[in-house]
Structures are given as C-alpha cells and as structure tokens.
Design a protein around this motif. Structure first.
Motif, PDB file in Angstrom:
ATOM      1  N   HIS A 116       0.857  -1.188   0.000  1.00 23.92           N
ATOM      2  CA  HIS A 116       0.000   0.000   0.000  1.00 23.92           C
ATOM      3  C   HIS A 116       0.888   1.231   0.000  1.00 23.92           C
ATOM      4  O   HIS A 116       2.095   1.148   0.263  1.00 23.92           O
ATOM      5  CB  HIS A 116      -0.948   0.003   1.205  1.00 23.92           C
ATOM      6  CG  HIS A 116      -0.242  -0.149   2.516  1.00 23.92           C
ATOM      7  ND1 HIS A 116       0.236   0.915   3.230  1.00 23.92           N
ATOM      8  CD2 HIS A 116       0.096  -1.270   3.215  1.00 23.92           C
ATOM      9  CE1 HIS A 116       0.817   0.472   4.335  1.00 23.92           C
ATOM     10  NE2 HIS A 116       0.752  -0.848   4.349  1.00 23.92           N
ATOM     11  N   ASP A 117       0.317   2.373  -0.305  1.00 27.88           N
ATOM     12  CA  ASP A 117       1.075   3.617  -0.257  1.00 27.88           C
ATOM     13  C   ASP A 117       1.459   3.913   1.177  1.00 27.88           C
ATOM     14  O   ASP A 117       0.728   3.585   2.110  1.00 27.88           O
ATOM     15  CB  ASP A 117       0.238   4.789  -0.795  1.00 27.88           C
ATOM     16  CG  ASP A 117       0.104   4.745  -2.302  1.00 27.88           C
ATOM     17  OD1 ASP A 117       0.982   4.151  -2.955  1.00 27.88           O
ATOM     18  OD2 ASP A 117      -0.876   5.302  -2.820  1.00 27.88           O
ATOM     19  N   GLY A 118       2.591   4.560   1.366  1.00 30.68           N
ATOM     20  CA  GLY A 118       2.975   5.004   2.695  1.00 30.68           C
ATOM     21  C   GLY A 118       4.384   4.606   3.080  1.00 30.68           C
ATOM     22  O   GLY A 118       5.121   3.993   2.311  1.00 30.68           O
ATOM     23  N   ASP A 149       9.487   1.606   2.811  1.00 30.93           N
ATOM     24  CA  ASP A 149       8.431   2.057   1.920  1.00 30.93           C
ATOM     25  C   ASP A 149       7.409   0.932   1.862  1.00 30.93           C
ATOM     26  O   ASP A 149       7.745  -0.208   1.517  1.00 30.93           O
ATOM     27  CB  ASP A 149       9.037   2.324   0.536  1.00 30.93           C
ATOM     28  CG  ASP A 149       8.051   2.865  -0.470  1.00 30.93           C
ATOM     29  OD1 ASP A 149       6.840   2.567  -0.372  1.00 30.93           O
ATOM     30  OD2 ASP A 149       8.494   3.577  -1.383  1.00 30.93           O
ATOM     31  N   THR A 150       6.172   1.217   2.203  1.00 32.74           N
ATOM     32  CA  THR A 150       5.158   0.170   2.287  1.00 32.74           C
ATOM     33  C   THR A 150       4.612  -0.253   0.921  1.00 32.74           C
ATOM     34  O   THR A 150       3.723  -1.102   0.849  1.00 32.74           O
ATOM     35  CB  THR A 150       3.999   0.602   3.212  1.00 32.74           C
ATOM     36  OG1 THR A 150       3.468   1.842   2.731  1.00 32.74           O
ATOM     37  CG2 THR A 150       4.479   0.750   4.636  1.00 32.74           C
ATOM     38  N   ARG A 151       5.188   0.295  -0.147  1.00 33.49           N
ATOM     39  CA  ARG A 151       4.859  -0.213  -1.483  1.00 33.49           C
ATOM     40  C   ARG A 151       5.638  -1.497  -1.765  1.00 33.49           C
ATOM     41  O   ARG A 151       5.388  -2.181  -2.745  1.00 33.49           O
ATOM     42  CB  ARG A 151       5.141   0.847  -2.543  1.00 33.49           C
ATOM     43  CG  ARG A 151       4.164   2.035  -2.430  1.00 33.49           C
ATOM     44  CD  ARG A 151       4.523   3.132  -3.373  1.00 33.49           C
ATOM     45  NE  ARG A 151       5.825   3.682  -2.942  1.00 33.49           N
ATOM     46  CZ  ARG A 151       6.373   4.769  -3.435  1.00 33.49           C
ATOM     47  NH1 ARG A 151       5.782   5.425  -4.405  1.00 33.49           N
ATOM     48  NH2 ARG A 151       7.525   5.200  -2.989  1.00 33.49           N
ATOM     49  N   SER A 173      -1.126   7.396   4.931  1.00 31.65           N
ATOM     50  CA  SER A 173      -1.483   6.210   4.140  1.00 31.65           C
ATOM     51  C   SER A 173      -1.194   4.924   4.899  1.00 31.65           C
ATOM     52  O   SER A 173      -2.011   4.007   4.921  1.00 31.65           O
ATOM     53  CB  SER A 173      -0.708   6.193   2.821  1.00 31.65           C
ATOM     54  OG  SER A 173      -1.030   7.306   2.044  1.00 31.65           O
TER      55      SER A 173
END
Length: 184
Positions: A116-118, A149-151, A173
C-alpha cells in the motif's frame, strides 16, 4: 484549562525563530517598533488585533494558531483488539504523524504480505518481530528499528513463543492500512 491568550508571545517568538527571522526585520515589515514586538513576545505587552494581523502576515501563521486554547496533551484513545493484535494509539487523533504501540501475538500461520502507499518506521520494545519485506526475512530484536516504503510487499508477526511489542510510526497512508486493517 488555559485560554491560550497568555501564550501569544511565546508562540509569536517561536514562529519568528522557526523562520530564522530577526526581531528587527519582522518589526519593520509589520510596521511596529522593535521594542513593541519584543514586549509582545515576552508577554509584557497585551496582544491586540491591530498588532497581530500584520505580524501573522509576515510570519505566515493564522491568528487562531496564536490564540488557540492550550489543549490537554494526554492521549485518551482506547486500544483496539482484533485477532490477538493490540493496537494502542500514542498520538492525538489529529496528529500529522500517527504513532502506535502494536502487540503482535505469536501465530502458527504467517500473515499475508501486503502492499500500500505510505512509509512505516518501527522500533521493537520487547519480544522478537519477524519482518518479511520483499524477498528479505528479518528478525528484529528489542532495541532494533526498521524503516521502509510500504509499497514493498511486507508482513510482520511475533517470532517465537512470546508476543512482540513494537512502536510503529506511520504517515497517513500507512496508518489507515495498518490500524484499520488490524481492527476492522
């Protein structure tokens, strides 16, 4: 509770110093003497709209920011429990960054990796935390921290027989994904 008016001076000074501005420069641009601004900042002169409006324009702050009541700084948000996780908020609801103490239970089945974004920053308080981050499988011990980075696909769980207690800091996010997913 204080009304906030008594803190106008220190808030003015903090706003000026945060911008790296000198007393003389702000006073001149706001159309007042250095003495007047100095007395306002020290609380020796009562603030009025006539004085505050030009100062707020020079400092890029709102009058409301200068005269807001002093809020109770204590965080009184309840911890939420779901699937053995305990998510305890450590910041006020409207804070720009969200901080939580999350307790991960020991589990038999590893959680699904998410994307996810964030961004997330975490610090292990106790226990051992297994962080799966992309192709990496890392075990963090108490006192260790991680930032990512949670991507990147990721999942976390307690490693071993004991729960893992973690301080987690999220941007907006990341906070929505982790805290709402943890207790929906």
């Amino acid at each position: 509770m204080a009304t906030g008016v008594e803190n106008v001076g220190p808030r003015l000074r903090a706003a000026r110093q945060a911008k790296g501005l000198r007393l003389e420069d702000v006073a001149a641009k706001a159309g007042m003497s250095v003495s007047t601004l100095s007395r306002l900042e020290s609380g020796k002169r009562q603030a009025s709209l006539e004085l505050l409006v030009p100062l707020t324009r020079q400092l890029g702050v709102r009058i409301d920011d200068l005269v807001r009541p002093d809020a109770d700084p204590r965080v009184r948000r309840p911890a939420v429990r779901r699937n053995g996780h305990v998510v305890a908020p450590l910041t006020l609801e409207d804070s720009p960054v969200s901080t939580y103490k999350i307790t991960y239970p020991p589990v038999d089945e590893l959680p699904e990796m998410r994307v996810h974004d964030g961004f997330e920053w975490l610090y292990v308080l106790s226990g051992r935390l297994r962080l799966r981050l992309g192709e990496q499988d890392i075990v963090l011990e108490p006192g260790e921290a991680a930032e990512f980075d949670t991507r990147t696909p990721h999942a976390m769980n307690a490693d071993g027989e004991a729960p893992a207690e973690v301080l987690s800091i999220f941007n907006a996010s990341g906070e929505r994904m982790h805290t709402h997913a943890a207790h929906d």
